[in-house]
Write a protein that holds these residues in place. Sequence first.
Motif, PDB file in Angstrom:
ATOM      1  N   GLY A   1      -8.510 -69.712  79.777  1.00 41.98           N
ATOM      2  CA  GLY A   1      -8.235 -69.243  81.132  1.00 41.98           C
ATOM      3  C   GLY A   1      -8.396 -70.334  82.163  1.00 41.98           C
TER       4      GLY A   1
ATOM      5  N   CYS B   1      -4.828 -68.230  76.859  1.00 39.00           N
ATOM      6  CA  CYS B   1      -4.574 -67.554  78.131  1.00 39.00           C
ATOM      7  C   CYS B   1      -4.057 -66.148  77.851  1.00 39.00           C
ATOM      8  CB  CYS B   1      -3.571 -68.345  78.975  1.00 39.00           C
ATOM      9  SG  CYS B   1      -2.050 -68.803  78.098  1.00 39.00           S
TER      10      CYS B   1
ATOM     11  N   HIS C   1      -8.959 -61.722  83.148  1.00 41.24           N
ATOM     12  CA  HIS C   1      -9.564 -63.051  83.215  1.00 41.24           C
ATOM     13  C   HIS C   1     -10.976 -63.054  82.643  1.00 41.24           C
ATOM     14  CE1 HIS C   1      -9.912 -67.132  84.718  1.00 41.24           C
ATOM     15  NE2 HIS C   1     -11.066 -66.836  85.289  1.00 41.24           N
TER      16      HIS C   1
ATOM     17  N   ASP D   1      -4.126 -61.657  82.814  1.00 40.48           N
ATOM     18  CA  ASP D   1      -4.990 -62.450  83.688  1.00 40.48           C
ATOM     19  C   ASP D   1      -4.244 -62.759  84.977  1.00 40.48           C
ATOM     20  OD1 ASP D   1      -6.628 -64.267  84.931  1.00 40.48           O
ATOM     21  OD2 ASP D   1      -6.867 -65.578  83.195  1.00 40.48           O
TER      22      ASP D   1
END
Length: 544
Positions: free
Chosen positions: A174, A305, A348, A309
Amino acid sequence: MLWRSVETADTLRQRAANMAEHEAAGMPPLLHFESEQIADGRDLQPPCNYRLLRVTRCGTDALERHVRKGAAPVMVVDPRAGHGPGIGGFKRDSEVGMALLEGHPVYFVVFDPEPVEGQTLGAVIRSLASFIDIVALRHRGRRPIVYGNCQGGWALALALSHCHHRAGLAVLNGSPLSYWAGERGVNPMRLLGGFTGGVWPAHWVSDLGGGTFDGAWLVQNFEGLRPEGIFHKYDTLFAQPDVERDRFLEFERWWNGFYFLGREEILAIARDLFVGNLLEDGKVVVDEHCRADLKSIHTPMVIFCSFGDNITPPNQALAWLPAVYPSTESLVDAGQRIVYLTHREVGHLGIFVSANVARREHRAILHHAQTIERLAPGLYEMVLEAPPSPEASPAARFEARRIEDLTFEPAPAGFDSVRAMSEALERLYAQWVSPVIQAAVSPGVARLLRPLHPMRASRMAWSERAIPVLAWMPWAAAALGRFGAPDASREQNPWYRLERAGAEGVGEALAAWRIQRDLWAEALFTQTYATWSSPSVSSNKEPR
């Protein structure tokens, strides 16, 4: 409902008590694991408030027994984005726990609540690079696997591009490296500089803080991104206080531990990264000797990722690749291996704190670390498969991809205009306003003002000191419990169902308002700045 109201009030009272206790103790790192200090950034030149710990024990679980002699060490770096350290290891099923379970000796990088006077971003980067070298020396030159969460990830990327430092493997979770990238109407944080005037508000807040920037402002920004999430957090506690209390308090102990950054440090972060987006072009000056150049990183990288998010979407995690490597051939010629791994929906914070993500994605990354290091130069997608048993690590395959397939559609034009405006306003503020505020606000006055921040005041408003009657809440909850007020079968109650339906409607209304807010923000940004500059690069496509 009376019992649930009392229990909820008592939980908020306990949160305030935990917050006060944590602050009184100096806000130590919230690690589930025992550790010993190996190095202190205050002893380095230039000094900073970072420290290197070695994890020694995992409570009654004894995960340290899995550590294999000769296994590559793992160094976890937590984000310094308003909160204190601990998110990568504040429970057993975490990044630290999975690293121990996979047999790796583990080191954890923490930082103190207050920065060293005059601390710079360069001092932090140099300290992280020194910690990598220290860990390698402790393991006979075996380069560590460095694990960076959000800010910790991009800080590690800067450290690895700083004068050609090396690690065995770099895992960025992230972590934004392309700060102007994002999806239209979905990632509004990247537009913030255009609505606030750029960097000068961070300078102003730092001056009001006596030379330090209060991380509570960053946390407040995070909460404002998804208001329905904040509503659901409290509503879930109210709906099931008997089930949610411990989980709520555990998370809030970390979420409400607000740390501080130095004025010079936060200005460099805002100016060079988030507003300036200089990292892709290799223009971030780490110190007087080196610039950060992502193309100079020769450590194999894993980029994790999630499409759920909204703080660091895949766009911001991956868009730097075609900007730094124009073609797959240029990536191969550089001898670099980059693997990306995506999640469909986790948010996230879930990337770092979700036990399910820890047991699946993070364990798989660590389990297959040697395979990743041995891959031929190029770009790969890591695809996870079902594990052979619930206790085993997921199997994985690495499918070759091309840089050319990471196509990114143009974002609203105007980011370069925001950068120019920011530079002009910052010069004016630094010359004419900052000296006056610095003369008027001493560090002592700044400390007196800290409790007035909305994030702190809203939490401490539920303390016994603010509302003395809250001291009776544990007794009242116990008394109501003896009379059967908890009502374990309340889910069958039609009034309870009506309440839950109403709460769901409120959440949906907040989500709809947030979507419209973000779309209007995008449109306003475009109308305000588009005519002043040429388009920049961004994305709203899934990489394939």
